[in-house]
Scaffold this motif. Structure first.
Motif, PDB file in Angstrom:
ATOM      1  N   ILE A   1       5.023  -1.331   5.938  1.00 32.26           N
ATOM      2  CA  ILE A   1       5.299  -0.139   6.755  1.00 32.26           C
ATOM      3  C   ILE A   1       4.096   0.169   7.646  1.00 32.26           C
ATOM      4  O   ILE A   1       4.256   0.519   8.827  1.00 32.26           O
ATOM      5  N   ARG A   2       2.892   0.034   7.082  1.00 35.15           N
ATOM      6  CA  ARG A   2       1.698   0.322   7.888  1.00 35.15           C
ATOM      7  C   ARG A   2       1.621  -0.616   9.106  1.00 35.15           C
ATOM      8  O   ARG A   2       1.197  -0.225  10.193  1.00 35.15           O
TER       9      ARG A   2
ATOM     10  N   GLU B   1      -0.738   4.001  -1.357  1.00 34.50           N
ATOM     11  CA  GLU B   1      -1.406   2.742  -1.643  1.00 34.50           C
ATOM     12  C   GLU B   1      -2.512   2.913  -2.689  1.00 34.50           C
ATOM     13  O   GLU B   1      -2.661   2.081  -3.599  1.00 34.50           O
ATOM     14  N   SER B   2      -3.290   4.007  -2.574  1.00 33.78           N
ATOM     15  CA  SER B   2      -4.372   4.210  -3.546  1.00 33.78           C
ATOM     16  C   SER B   2      -3.828   4.491  -4.933  1.00 33.78           C
ATOM     17  O   SER B   2      -4.370   3.999  -5.940  1.00 33.78           O
ATOM     18  N   GLU B   3      -2.772   5.294  -5.038  1.00 29.59           N
ATOM     19  CA  GLU B   3      -2.197   5.569  -6.346  1.00 29.59           C
ATOM     20  C   GLU B   3      -1.540   4.338  -6.942  1.00 29.59           C
ATOM     21  O   GLU B   3      -1.582   4.116  -8.160  1.00 29.59           O
ATOM     22  N   ALA B   4      -0.932   3.502  -6.080  1.00 33.07           N
ATOM     23  CA  ALA B   4      -0.354   2.255  -6.575  1.00 33.07           C
ATOM     24  C   ALA B   4      -1.448   1.329  -7.091  1.00 33.07           C
ATOM     25  O   ALA B   4      -1.289   0.660  -8.126  1.00 33.07           O
TER      26      ALA B   4
ATOM     27  N   SER C   1      -0.443  10.009   4.193  1.00 35.67           N
ATOM     28  CA  SER C   1       0.430   9.959   3.009  1.00 35.67           C
ATOM     29  C   SER C   1       0.589   8.533   2.513  1.00 35.67           C
ATOM     30  O   SER C   1       0.611   8.262   1.295  1.00 35.67           O
ATOM     31  N   LEU C   2       0.717   7.579   3.446  1.00 36.42           N
ATOM     32  CA  LEU C   2       0.872   6.188   3.054  1.00 36.42           C
ATOM     33  C   LEU C   2      -0.398   5.676   2.371  1.00 36.42           C
ATOM     34  O   LEU C   2      -0.332   4.896   1.399  1.00 36.42           O
TER      35      LEU C   2
ATOM     36  N   GLU D   1      -0.296  10.841  12.211  1.00 38.71           N
ATOM     37  CA  GLU D   1      -1.512  10.902  11.413  1.00 38.71           C
ATOM     38  C   GLU D   1      -1.222  11.345   9.984  1.00 38.71           C
ATOM     39  O   GLU D   1      -1.791  10.816   9.017  1.00 38.71           O
ATOM     40  N   GLN D   2      -0.321  12.301   9.843  1.00 35.05           N
ATOM     41  CA  GLN D   2       0.053  12.783   8.506  1.00 35.05           C
ATOM     42  C   GLN D   2       0.752  11.684   7.718  1.00 35.05           C
ATOM     43  O   GLN D   2       0.535  11.507   6.526  1.00 35.05           O
ATOM     44  N   GLY D   3       1.574  10.881   8.411  1.00 29.10           N
ATOM     45  CA  GLY D   3       2.277   9.791   7.739  1.00 29.10           C
ATOM     46  C   GLY D   3       1.316   8.726   7.241  1.00 29.10           C
ATOM     47  O   GLY D   3       1.473   8.197   6.142  1.00 29.10           O
TER      48      GLY D   3
END
Length: 504
Positions: free
Chosen positions: A304-305, A322-325, A317-318, A312-314
């Motif tokens: 998606i990236r 990624e960091s939580e994954a 959030s993405l 910018e907000q998207g």
């Protein structure tokens, strides 16, 4: 409750069999002493009565023979001194107006021996000291009493002469009575000492045999106390508990109760092991299954990236996704590693140079965490151990990362390496990570290697994690047959890992 001191403390520290044996011997000693004292007193009374009768008989014979054989006082006096059938040592004396006019005794050879002046004076003083008693015949007599003369101790009786020719003193020696009493005392003491010694030896054998089941129970309890009961499969030495005593006795009931307790503990440990096995299998399966969807989440987020226009907000959030994954992927990998270690999978060993490992890991952290001061204390030669290099690297990374995450900027973290002697006299590598941060709470140190353990009040600059890092460290160290320990006070925290050195 006050603590016993001095002799009471030493008595309390004695073994049960020693206390029982000492108690029995003490009671037996008291009983023997009481029986001996009572027996000696009874024998003394009996001998005194017997000697009193003999003294009265000797006095009667002396007076009767003197009266019958004499025609006057002077002849009676001579006749009294030559009474036939008197025993050796018999003492005869006549006292007229307080003065001893004749006194002598029969020697062993049958001849008459006159008393010396000192003994005469003692006889006169004795007669003066005695009081009068009326006998059944209406005459007067004094004694029998004991008197000590130069020729020995005597039991004497003073009787008023029927012709009123003064007083007649008759005495028998105390030597035989005293000898009998001494012989009885020595014999009683010897017999009592022999009985106490025999009872002690026999009692020691019987007490040890009686308490042998208790000693076996103690040995089993000691072995059980040395078992690691908190994890893994535990085999209790229940077969060793075979009570030899009858179940109706105290020792037998103790043995049977102990055996039932071990059976109950064994069933509980077996149930715990089954539950842990199911949990480990579930964690391993779940961790393995989660790896695929997590990889998909990270892949789709990256796609998606790269392909979709976003605000910018998207994009922010993405990035969070990624960091939580990535964080969840690391957690899953940690859980999977712990599950594999719990299963007891053997480590595929190879020679690992801890010196090189420490230098590389600390160099990486110097770049990743420049806010801390990183120091090295290393030997001049390589330190080789046998193990999995990836797992050992993770041990060092987790310890250094723990020091970094839980201490504020500017803290000095030191990684040191050396060698030492192990508990089995074998050489071992000693790897330590220490810091001068605020330290770890004393209550938390006991649980620091537990899984998901987190201190309520984390050290300064702490960032909360899953609480698996130190659990992994401990599991990897144990899998490599090593040991890990921690010590912490404000201003000094030190984790020490000891691993067996590789054979060269």
């Amino acid at each position: 409750m006050s603590t016993p001191r001095g002799p009471a403390r030493r008595v309390a520290a004695l073994q049960l069999r020693t206390k029982l044996l000492l108690t029995v011997l003490g009671l037996l000693t008291v009983a023997c002493a009481a029986v001996g004292a009572l027996g000696l007193a009874a024998l003394e009374v009996s001998l005194d009565d017997q000697l009193d009768r003999q003294v009265r008989d000797a006095s009667f014979r002396a007076i009767e023979y003197g009266v019958r054989a004499a025609a006057g006082p002077s002849e009676e006096l001579e006749a009294m001194m030559d009474v036939p059938a008197q025993g050796a040592g018999t003492l005869n004396a006549r006292i007229v107006d307080g003065e001893v006019v004749r006194a002598g005794l029969f020697a062993v050879d049958g001849t008459r021996q006159e008393l010396g002046e000192e003994d005469r004076r003692r006889v006169a003083e004795l007669v003066a000291e005695l009081g009068a008693e009326s006998d059944e015949d209406g005459g007067e007599q004094w004694g029998p009493v004991d008197v000590q003369l130069a020729v020995g101790g005597y039991r004497v009786l003073v009787v008023d002469d029927p012709w009123d020719w003064g007083l007649v003193l008759t005495g028998l020696p105390l030597a035989e009575t005293e000898h009998t009493l001494r012989s009885f005392g020595v014999s009683t003491a010897a017999i009592s000492a022999g009985a106490i010694a025999a009872t002690g030896l026999l009692g020691l054998v019987l007490v040890r045999r009686t308490l042998r089941p208790v000693e076996r129970l103690s040995a089993v309890a000691t072995r059980v106390s040395e078992l690691d009961l908190d994890r893994g499969e535990v085999v209790l030495p229940a077969g060793a508990v075979v009570p030899a005593a009858h179940p109706d006795t105290e020792v037998g009931r103790l043995g049977h109760a102990f055996g039932r307790m071990l059976d109950n503990v064994g069933h509980a440990l077996t149930a715990r092991q089954r539950s842990e096995t199911r949990v480990r299998r579930f964690v391993a399966d779940a961790s393995h299954e989660l790896r695929t969807p997590l990889a998909s989440i990270r892949g789709y987020a990256e796609l998606i990236r790269l392909t979709e226009p976003m605000s910018e907000q998207g994009r922010s959030s993405l990035s969070r996704v990624e960091s939580e994954a990535a964080r969840m992927t690391a957690l899953v990998e940690d859980l999977l590693l712990l599950a594999r270690l719990d299963e007891g999978r053997p480590v595929v060993p190879e020679d690992v140079d801890l010196l090189e490992l420490v230098v590389e890991t600390v160099s990486d952290l110097r770049v990743a965490a420049p806010g801390h001061v990183w120091r090295l204390e290393l030997p001049d030669e390589p330190v080789l151990v046998r193990g999995d290099p990836a797992q050992l690297r993770q041990v060092l990374i987790n310890l250094l990362a723990n020091a970094h995450q839980h201490t504020p900027a500017g803290t000095t973290v030191t990684a040191s390496l050396g060698t030492g002697e192990g508990p089995g006299a074998g050489a071992e590598a000693v790897l330590a990570v220490s810091d001068d941060g605020p330290g770890i709470g004393a209550d938390f140190v006991e649980h620091i290697f537990s899984r998901f353990a987190q201190e309520d009040h984390a050290r300064a600059g702490a960032s909360r994690g899953a609480g698996l890092g130190l659990s992994i460290v401990e599991a990897v160290v144990h899998a490599h047959h090593g040991r890990i320990s921690v010590s912490s006070v404000p201003g000094s925290t030190r984790f020490t890992v000891r691993l067996p050195l590789a054979d060269r």
